[in-house]
Design a protein around this motif. Structure first.
Motif, PDB file in Angstrom:
ATOM      1  N   ALA A 211      50.131  22.544   4.074  1.00 15.85           N
ATOM      2  CA  ALA A 211      50.655  21.234   4.490  1.00 15.85           C
ATOM      3  C   ALA A 211      51.116  21.290   5.947  1.00 15.85           C
ATOM      4  CB  ALA A 211      51.811  20.832   3.565  1.00 15.85           C
TER       5      ALA A 211
ATOM      6  N   GLN B  87      49.526  19.081   9.040  1.00 15.07           N
ATOM      7  CA  GLN B  87      50.422  18.034   9.551  1.00 15.07           C
ATOM      8  C   GLN B  87      50.948  18.349  10.949  1.00 15.07           C
ATOM      9  OE1 GLN B  87      53.447  17.700   6.547  1.00 15.07           O
ATOM     10  NE2 GLN B  87      52.067  16.766   5.050  1.00 15.07           N
TER      11      GLN B  87
ATOM     12  N   ASN C 278      53.141  24.844   1.099  1.00 12.57           N
ATOM     13  CA  ASN C 278      53.656  24.301   2.357  1.00 12.57           C
ATOM     14  C   ASN C 278      52.928  24.843   3.581  1.00 12.57           C
ATOM     15  OD1 ASN C 278      55.484  22.593   1.265  1.00 12.57           O
ATOM     16  ND2 ASN C 278      57.213  24.016   1.381  1.00 12.57           N
TER      17      ASN C 278
END
Length: 271
Positions: free
Chosen positions: A46, A50, A43
């Motif tokens: 990510a 993002q 994560n």
């Protein structure tokens, strides 16, 4: 017997490399795969790719590093060229190197005094009738101080490249009718380009991760990836996210080194 002797020479360097280069990088990469609860996760990566905040921070870091490198190069090349023409050039070069012996924190606090409302810069502005201005805690002051600090690291490789340049190439160009500007543009600058590339590596890569100057001189108005790493490690204690940004910085540094890498070393010109 010879191979054992060679391995004996390599051993201290190998240990230093393993302890202070490979192990820290491996720890950063390992830590980047864990969240705040120390659970394995992807994560962090990510979130980084993002998040508009992190991407904007990355763009800011690259932009400011480019500006610092550009201004450093514009100042350093003529300076190195003039230094190389002087009679006692080693002495003048020593004066350029001397500021690097002073701690960067002391230099930052010195500029805080110079750029403050009652500082030397504002006193000069009052003297010429312009009046005091807010010089500290601005983007311009951050770039100015960062450029000043990085200048010696750009001058040295360029100076070395100029020192390694074979004068016969310059004399041949002048003898064949080229002007001094044509000789500089077609002979001197191309042959000293490896020094410029080495200077870009020495300046651009550290500039990507500046964080102390962003606080002391930029007043937290300049936010870079270095600032984010400091926040995650010392304030939010999110070491995983801080390590992830560290990995991104390491990859950026590798890309810059590959782009500016040159097989012709500054000292490789025949005399």
């Amino acid at each position: 017997m010879t191979n054992r002797k060679n391995w004996g020479y390599f051993l201290p360097y190998g240990l230093w490399l393993a302890l202070f280069v490979i192990a820290p990088v491996a720890l950063i990469v390992y830590q980047s795969f864990f969240n705040l609860d120390h659970q394995f996760t992807l994560n962090n990566y990510a979130t980084y790719f993002q998040s508009g905040v992190y991407l904007k921070m990355t763009a800011n870091s690259i932009w400011y590093a480019l500006l610092i490198t550009l201004f450093t190069g514009i100042i350093s090349y003529p300076t190195a060229y003039v230094l190389h023409q002087l009679k006692h050039r080693q002495f003048w070069l020593l004066l350029v190197i001397l500021p690097t012996w002073i701690n960067i924190l002391l230099k930052a606090y010195a500029f805080i005094g110079i750029f403050s409302q009652a500082g030397m810069a504002n006193n000069f502005l009052r003297f010429i009738g312009i009046g005091p201005h807010q010089l500290l805690f601005t983007n311009a002051s951050f770039i100015f101080v960062a450029t000043y600090i990085q200048i010696p690291f750009m001058i040295l490789p360029i100076y070395n490249a100029l020192d390694d340049l074979n004068p016969a190439y310059v004399n041949a160009s002048l003898d064949l009718g080229a002007t001094r500007w044509q000789t500089f543009r077609r002979v001197i600058f191309p042959l000293t380009l490896p020094g410029v590339k080495a200077g870009v590596q020495a300046v651009f890569i550290p500039s990507l991760s500046l964080f102390m100057l962003t606080r002391l001189i930029g007043g937290n108005k300049v936010i870079t990836l270095g600032t984010a790493i400091e926040e995650h490690f010392l304030t939010t204690m999110n070491w995983g996210m801080g390590s992830t940004i560290g990995v991104i910085l390491i990859l950026a540094m590798i890309i810059v080194m590959q782009l500016t890498n040159d097989h012709d070393q500054p000292g490789g010109f025949p005399r």
